[in-house]
Design a protein around this motif. Structure first.
Motif, PDB file in Angstrom:
ATOM      1  N   VAL A   7     -24.679  98.225  44.565  1.00 37.90           N
ATOM      2  CA  VAL A   7     -25.122  97.157  45.473  1.00 37.90           C
ATOM      3  C   VAL A   7     -24.029  96.696  46.429  1.00 37.90           C
ATOM      4  N   PHE A   8     -22.822  97.226  46.285  1.00 39.07           N
ATOM      5  CA  PHE A   8     -21.714  96.688  47.083  1.00 39.07           C
ATOM      6  C   PHE A   8     -20.609  97.726  47.171  1.00 39.07           C
ATOM      7  N   VAL A   9     -20.104  97.939  48.373  1.00 39.65           N
ATOM      8  CA  VAL A   9     -18.977  98.851  48.568  1.00 39.65           C
ATOM      9  C   VAL A   9     -17.920  98.138  49.401  1.00 39.65           C
ATOM     10  N   GLU A  10     -16.690  98.156  48.898  1.00 42.34           N
ATOM     11  CA  GLU A  10     -15.575  97.563  49.640  1.00 42.34           C
ATOM     12  C   GLU A  10     -14.763  98.714  50.225  1.00 42.34           C
ATOM     13  N   SER A  62     -13.525  99.487  46.315  1.00 44.68           N
ATOM     14  CA  SER A  62     -14.283  99.432  45.074  1.00 44.68           C
ATOM     15  C   SER A  62     -15.759  99.644  45.354  1.00 44.68           C
ATOM     16  N   GLU A 105     -19.497  98.477  43.481  1.00 40.95           N
ATOM     17  CA  GLU A 105     -20.031  97.606  42.443  1.00 40.95           C
ATOM     18  C   GLU A 105     -21.500  97.920  42.239  1.00 40.95           C
ATOM     19  N   SER A 106     -21.860  98.014  40.972  1.00 37.27           N
ATOM     20  CA  SER A 106     -23.269  98.075  40.624  1.00 37.27           C
ATOM     21  C   SER A 106     -23.669  96.665  40.214  1.00 37.27           C
ATOM     22  N   ALA A 144     -21.362  96.140  37.053  1.00 41.84           N
ATOM     23  CA  ALA A 144     -19.934  96.432  36.911  1.00 41.84           C
ATOM     24  C   ALA A 144     -19.238  96.694  38.243  1.00 41.84           C
ATOM     25  N   VAL A 145     -17.918  96.504  38.215  1.00 40.28           N
ATOM     26  CA  VAL A 145     -17.057  96.825  39.355  1.00 40.28           C
ATOM     27  C   VAL A 145     -16.262  98.059  38.988  1.00 40.28           C
TER      28      VAL A 145
END
Lengths: 380, 129
Positions: free
Chosen positions: B39-42, B58, B60-61, B64-65
Motif C-alpha cells: 500500500v505504500f512505497v518510499e 521502503s 509497506e504492506s 508490515a514495513v
C-alpha cells in the motif's frame, strides 16, 4: 543456532488452514493463519459481505456453582448481576492497581454458571489469576474449557443469512451480545453468540474441537456463505477490522501498565458495585482528577503509515506518547492509529505528528471509533 | 512464478536487470508475496547515490514495513513515480515493475549477486520447502 524454539500450539483447523494455503504466523505461541487470499480482500469481505475466522486460540473459563455470580462480580469490572441468562457483556479482569489482567466477554449460561472468554496470548496467566482469586471463595468451581471448543467467528452484514442456512434456530431474534444454544451443521447444543471483534454484525459459534468435526463445520460454513462471497479470513484482517472499530487489543491499548480510565473503558467499570479487584485504584484516579493520559485516535494528514511503537509528537516536536496500534485502514482508505497522549493533547481535531523512521509526519486527533457500522434499516 | 534468468538477485529479495552501465531494480515475486497487499512505497530521489547493501527506501504492506536494499552502488537516474499512486502494481507483476534505475558505479559488483537458480534455492531454504 541451537533449537530452542518452543513448539507452536495448533488449533484443530491447522491442517485445514495449511491445505487452503494460508500464510501462517506465530501469534502468541500459536501457529495461526495471518491471511489467505489477501488481507484487504478479507477485510472488505467482512465489511461488505461475510468472512469466517478460526478463533479457537481464544480461551474459555467456566465459573460454576452457587457462588459463581459473587466470583464474577469480584473478578470482573462490569456488573454481571445485570445479565440475563443468554446475555453477554464486555468486561475486564483487573489487577488491584486498576490495570488489565485481560479484557473478557462474560456470558451468563445459567444462574450458577458463567463463561468468560479470554484472549489467546494471556490464557495461562488468566486461568492462574482466576484460580488464585477464586481459591478462597465458597461455592464456585473453575473449569478451563479452552481446549474443548473450536470457535468460529462468522462476521459481516451477511453473517446471519449464512449461518441461518446451517441452523434451525431463528437467528433474527438473537440480539447483539446475546446467545443461545441450537443445532448447527447437525451438531446438537452448539453455543451461538451474536458477538465478534470486527465492528460488524456477526456470530461466534462454539463446536467440539475434534479435528474432523471442526474441519467439517468450517467447510460447511464456507459453502453456505459462498453465495455471499464469503472467504476465510486471517488474523491480519481481524486486526485491521478491530482497529477501524477502535476495539482494544491486549498488549496494545490495554495491558498491565495501562489503567481502565486511561484506556477509555471506564463505562464498563461499574464503580457503584460494592467491590471488585481494581475498584479502589480507579476511584483514586478519579479522585485525583482523572487520568493524566488518554487513548486517542489519529488520522495521518501527511503521507505515511504510523505503526505500533512509533513516537507521537506535539506540534512543537516534543515527544508526548507512543502509537499503540497503527496501520492502513482498508475500508476507510486512510492511515489510522491509536496512541496514548497527555490529556491536554487529546482534544479532537488537534494537530499532532508521528515520527516515522526519523521523519515527523502530521496527524490529526479524531473521535473514536474510526468506523461505526451503518444501523440496520427498519423494515416495515 | 519463475525468476527471469537474465536478472540478478539479492538475499534481501531485490532483483536487478543490467543493460550496459544502467541497472533497473525491483523486488522479487517472493518478496511481494511475503509482504501481502502493498500500500505504500518510499522512493529515493533522482541523483541520490546508493551504496550496495544499504537501504534506499521502503515498501509497506497493510501489516508490515520492509526496507529496500540496493543490490549495487550507483546514482539514481529515474524512479517509478507511478508506484506512489499504484503501489499494488508490485503485487500484480513484481518481475516487470521497476522501482528505480541507476548508473552503476562498478559493474563488477553485479557478479557478486545471486543468479535466478541460486535465488530460487535460497528462497526454498527460507520457506523450508
Amino acid at each position: 543456532m541451537a533449537e530452542t524454539v518452543m513448539a507452536l500450539r495448533k488449533t484443530a483447523l491447522n491442517a485445514t488452514h495449511r491445505a487452503h494455503k494460508a500464510k501462517m504466523v506465530d501469534f502468541g505461541g500459536w501457529d495461526m493463519p495471518v491471511e489467505y487470499s489477501g488481507l484487504i480482500a478479507e477485510h472488505m469481505a467482512v465489511r461488505t459481505g461475510v468472512g469466517v475466522f478460526d478463533v479457537s486460540h481464544m480461551g474459555d473459563i467456566q465459573l460454576r456453582g452457587p457462588g459463581s455470580l459473587a466470583a464474577v462480580q469480584q473478578l470482573c469490572m462490569n456488573d454481571a448481576s445485570k445479565l440475563a441468562v443468554g446475555q453477554a457483556h464486555y468486561s475486564a479482569m483487573l489487577y488491584p492497581n486498576g490495570t488489565f489482567v485481560d479484557d473478557v466477554i462474560v456470558h451468563k449460561l445459567s444462574d450458577n454458571d458463567y463463561l468468560i472468554v479470554i484472549n489467546a496470548g494471556t490464557r495461562e496467566k488468566d486461568v492462574q489469576w482466576v484460580r488464585s482469586q477464586i481459591g478462597q471463595m465458597p461455592g464456585v468451581h473453575v473449569n478451563d474449557f479452552s481446549d474443548y471448543y473450536t470457535q468460529l467467528a462468522i462476521q459481516g452484514p451477511k453473517a446471519e443469512a449464512t449461518l441461518q442456512k446451517l441452523t434451525s434456530t431463528d437467528l433474527s431474534v438473537i440480539k447483539n451480545y446475546w446467545f443461545t444454544w441450537g443445532q448447527v451443521c447437525g451438531l446438537h447444543n452448539v453455543m451461538i453468540a451474536r458477538t465478534g471483534y470486527t465492528g460488524e454484525d456477526g456470530f461466534e459459534i462454539y463446536v467440539p474441537s475434534d479435528e474432523p468435526t471442526s474441519a467439517r463445520v468450517w467447510g460447511e460454513v464456507l459453502a453456505a456463505g459462498a453465495e455471499f462471497g464469503m472467504i476465510p479470513c486471517g488474523l491480519g484482517a481481524r486486526n485491521t477490522l478491530r482497529m477501524e472499530s477502535a476495539m482494544a487489543l491486549y498488549g496494545h491499548e490495554i495491558s498491565d501498565t495501562i489503567n481502565v480510565l486511561e484506556a477509555g473503558l471506564g463505562r464498563y467499570a461499574k464503580l457503584e458495585k460494592p467491590s471488585f479487584v481494581g475498584r479502589e485504584a480507579l476511584l483514586a484516579v478519579q479522585a485525583a482528577g482523572g487520568p493524566k493520559r488518554k487513548l486517542v485516535g489519529l488520522e495521518m494528514v501527511e503521507r505515511g503509515i504510523a505503526r505500533d511503537g512509533y513516537p507521537v509528537l506535539a506540534a512543537d516536536g516534543t515527544r508526548i506518547g507512543e502509537v499503540t496500534s497503527g496501520s492502513p485502514a482498508p475500508f476507510l482508505k486512510k492511515n489510522i492509529a491509536m496512541a496514548f497522549v497527555p490529556v491536554e493533547n487529546a482534544g479532537v481535531d488537534g494537530e499532532l505528528a508521528v515520527e516515522i523512521r526519523g521523519q515527523s509526519v502530521k496527524a490529526r486527533v479524531v473521535a473514536l471509533p474510526f468506523y461505526k457500522r451503518p444501523k440496520k434499516a427498519v423494515v416495515a | 512464478m519463475a525468476y527471469p534468468a537474465e536478472y540478478r538477485y539479492t538475499k534481501e529479495h531485490e532483483w536487478i536487470a543490467v543493460d550496459g552501465s544502467t541497472g533497473t531494480v525491483g523486488i522479487t515475486d517472493y518478496a511481494q508475496n511475503s509482504l501481502g497487499d502493498i500500500v505504500f512505497v518510499e522512493l529515493p530521489k533522482v541523483g541520490d547515490r546508493l551504496e550496495a547493501g544499504k537501504t534506499f527506501g521502503s515498501v509497506e504492506s497493510v501489516k508490515a514495513v520492509s526496507d529496500l536494499f540496493s543490490p549495487v552502488s550507483g546514482t539514481v537516474t529515474a524512479v517509478n513515480e507511478e508506484l506512489v499512486s499504484v503501489p499494488e502494481k508490485l503485487n500484480s507483476d513484481a518481475n516487470t515493475t521497476w522501482i528505480l534505475k541507476l548508473e552503476l558505479a562498478d559493474a563488477k559488483q553485479v557478479d557478486g549477486l545471486l543468479s535466478a537458480a541460486e535465488y530460487e534455492a535460497f528462497t526454498s531454504e527460507e520457506t523450508g520447502h
